[in-house]
Design an enzyme around this catalytic site. Structure first.
Site, PDB file in Angstrom:
ATOM      1  N   ASP A 220      14.920   3.256  13.204  1.00  0.00           N
ATOM      2  CA  ASP A 220      14.813   3.983  14.453  1.00  0.00           C
ATOM      3  C   ASP A 220      15.783   5.167  14.419  1.00  0.00           C
ATOM      4  O   ASP A 220      16.815   5.125  13.740  1.00  0.00           O
ATOM      5  CB  ASP A 220      15.163   3.085  15.642  1.00  0.00           C
ATOM      6  CG  ASP A 220      14.330   1.817  15.659  1.00  0.00           C
ATOM      7  OD1 ASP A 220      13.105   1.936  15.740  1.00  0.00           O
ATOM      8  OD2 ASP A 220      14.911   0.722  15.570  1.00  0.00           O
ATOM      9  N   ASP A 263      15.843   2.061  20.281  1.00  0.00           N
ATOM     10  CA  ASP A 263      15.779   0.630  20.567  1.00  0.00           C
ATOM     11  C   ASP A 263      17.083   0.195  21.216  1.00  0.00           C
ATOM     12  O   ASP A 263      18.178   0.575  20.751  1.00  0.00           O
ATOM     13  CB  ASP A 263      15.565  -0.192  19.291  1.00  0.00           C
ATOM     14  CG  ASP A 263      14.105  -0.263  18.869  1.00  0.00           C
ATOM     15  OD1 ASP A 263      13.271   0.401  19.512  1.00  0.00           O
ATOM     16  OD2 ASP A 263      13.804  -0.962  17.890  1.00  0.00           O
ATOM     17  N   ARG A 316       5.273   2.134  24.937  1.00  0.00           N
ATOM     18  CA  ARG A 316       6.687   1.754  25.038  1.00  0.00           C
ATOM     19  C   ARG A 316       7.540   2.880  25.611  1.00  0.00           C
ATOM     20  O   ARG A 316       8.415   3.428  24.954  1.00  0.00           O
ATOM     21  CB  ARG A 316       7.243   1.329  23.675  1.00  0.00           C
ATOM     22  CG  ARG A 316       6.558   0.118  23.079  1.00  0.00           C
ATOM     23  CD  ARG A 316       7.235  -0.310  21.790  1.00  0.00           C
ATOM     24  NE  ARG A 316       6.527  -1.415  21.161  1.00  0.00           N
ATOM     25  CZ  ARG A 316       6.882  -1.993  20.010  1.00  0.00           C
ATOM     26  NH1 ARG A 316       7.964  -1.566  19.385  1.00  0.00           N
ATOM     27  NH2 ARG A 316       6.184  -2.986  19.498  1.00  0.00           N
TER      28      ARG A 316
END
Length: 440
Positions: A220, A263, A316
């Site tokens: 990420d 995240d 998301r």
């Protein structure tokens, strides 16, 4: 052979640079020390305002604002950036100023390849026509792929210590190909950076993933893992030069080299993400990464998202498990023809409070798709506007998607809000002010 080509580091260097020696020890001239004295608009010395989201809870978030001059680093390369992060300050706060674009994969994917790894051989060995679809891949090329991935991870991951402020200097500061790891620390600020999502050079083929198999990637752009009091502000998260549409296909599936943009997982708590841009990405922002993580996540994952622009993302934005997440005054743009799944994912034991957000949806995309039910959990969605009109997101979802009936009422009321704007003003306000290069 590899689809990724790294670009050269952008030119740019401050007139006064606090250099690092090969051992990571700071040294500077008297003039450089003087340059580190904060001015009235020194972004590196700014702290999270009181009452500005969950990160303002308790003692708040100050990052490295109080850093002494010898703990202020100005960096122009990825190597010097990592050295500044690793420098021993004895636990004292530090500031890292990023000038220009730091390239974490300057040598390209070939620089990470283990001896003997051959992507063409990998494709031949694990072709479903040869390997089948019932067994995970194994053998020499899979082992060499894993070894290559380990080398990439060691190079592109950068551990951020406690009491740190990382701030971009000017309008063009950023990181390409790197992954900021904010793990098990307290009090971190990251501002004014353009973060181009890292490309996984060595995705793994999993023939058992779904009906047709899938390529799975790591890395990420930023991970907040078990950390507390983190302020993520005025950054731009993007796939940049390598959107998913540019990625090749193998075995009939996209060779997916992206994971998430941000995240927030594994017991992370008291986080504020404000005035960021999240653009052109698939699995964008995940809060809580496992339904089985109650031991670490229950009662935590308290996150505020406000005045962020989500543009061209597929899903998301965010997906939530466990956390009390306050998502207000964000602007979401779904473009005509783009892939789109949902915006807010309602996950295991989540308590999402989505209020006074705005959405721009093209013709043919119903507001019922904004919410997605993954697990039974109550949600508050009030005061939201779609294409300039108020819409009850829960009611329209339940009316059009009866098999996923949502329960209204998350059971808590956010109080840590520094400012709340009329959602009708958000398309202009957030578009003009969110993202890197907008701080003055």
């Amino acid at each position: 052979m590899r689809p990724y080509r790294s670009a050269p580091v952008l030119a740019g260097c401050a007139a006064l640079v606090l250099a690092l020696t090969g051992t990571g020890t700071a040294h500077a001239t008297a003039a450089t020390h003087a340059a580190a004295v904060p001015g009235p608009r020194d972004l590196a010395r700014q702290t999270l305002p009181a009452g500005d989201g969950w990160a303002s809870e308790g003692a708040g978030t100050t990052g490295g604002a109080a850093a002494a001059p010898e703990h202020v680093y100005t960096v122009t390369t990825w190597a010097r950036f990592k050295a500044a992060l690793a420098a021993d300050t004895g636990g004292a706060p530090r500031i890292i100023r990023v000038v220009g674009t730091l390239n974490a994969t300057e040598g390209g994917c070939a620089s990470f390849e283990a001896d003997g790894y051959d992507f063409e051989r990998y494709l031949a060995d694990y072709d479903p026509a040869v390997w089948g679809r019932d067994t995970p891949v194994s053998g020499p090329q899979e082992e060499l792929r894993a070894a290559s991935a380990k080398k990439q991870a060691a190079s592109i991951k950068a551990a951020v210590p406690a009491r740190t402020t990382i701030v971009g200097v000017g309008d063009d500061a950023g990181i390409t190909g790197g992954s900021l790891q904010i793990q098990h620390v307290d009090d971190v600020i990251v501002r004014n950076l353009t973060l181009e999502s890292p490309l996984d050079c060595f995705p793994q083929w999993d023939p058992t993933d779904g009906a047709t198999g899938a390529w799975n990637s790591e890395y990420d752009a930023m991970v907040v893992y078990g950390s507390t009091h983190v302020w993520i502000d005025h950054n731009t998260f993007t796939d940049g030069r390598y959107p998913d549409s540019s990625l090749p296909h193998y075995y009939g599936e996209v060779y997916q080299q992206h994971d998430g943009e941000l995240d927030i997982v594994r017991g992370a708590n008291h986080i504020t993400a404000s005035w960021n841009v999240f653009a052109d990405h698939d699995k964008t922002l995940m809060i809580g990464n496992s339904d089985s993580a109650a031991a670490t996540d229950a009662g935590k994952l308290k996150v505020t998202l406000h005045h962020n622009l989500f543009s061209g993302v597929v899903e998301r934005a965010p997906r939530v498990r466990f956390g009390q997440v306050d998502a207000y005054n964000n602007h979401h743009v779904v473009r005509k023809g783009q892939p789109y799944a949902y915006t807010f994912g309602i996950g295991h034991e989540s308590r999402l409070h989505a209020e006074k957000n705005s959405f721009s949806l093209p013709a043919g995309v119903s507001a019922a798709r904004i919410l997605k039910k993954w697990k039974e959990a109550p949600v508050t969605a009030v005061g939201n506007y779609v294409n300039g009109r108020p819409v009850d997101l829960i009611a329209v979802h339940n009316a059009e998607i009866p098999g996923e009936t949502l329960t209204p009422g998350a059971g808590w009321t956010p109080t840590l809000r520094a400012r709340v704007d009329d959602p009708r003003a958000l398309p202009g306000l957030v578009t003009a002010r969110a993202g890197a290069g907008r701080l003055r």
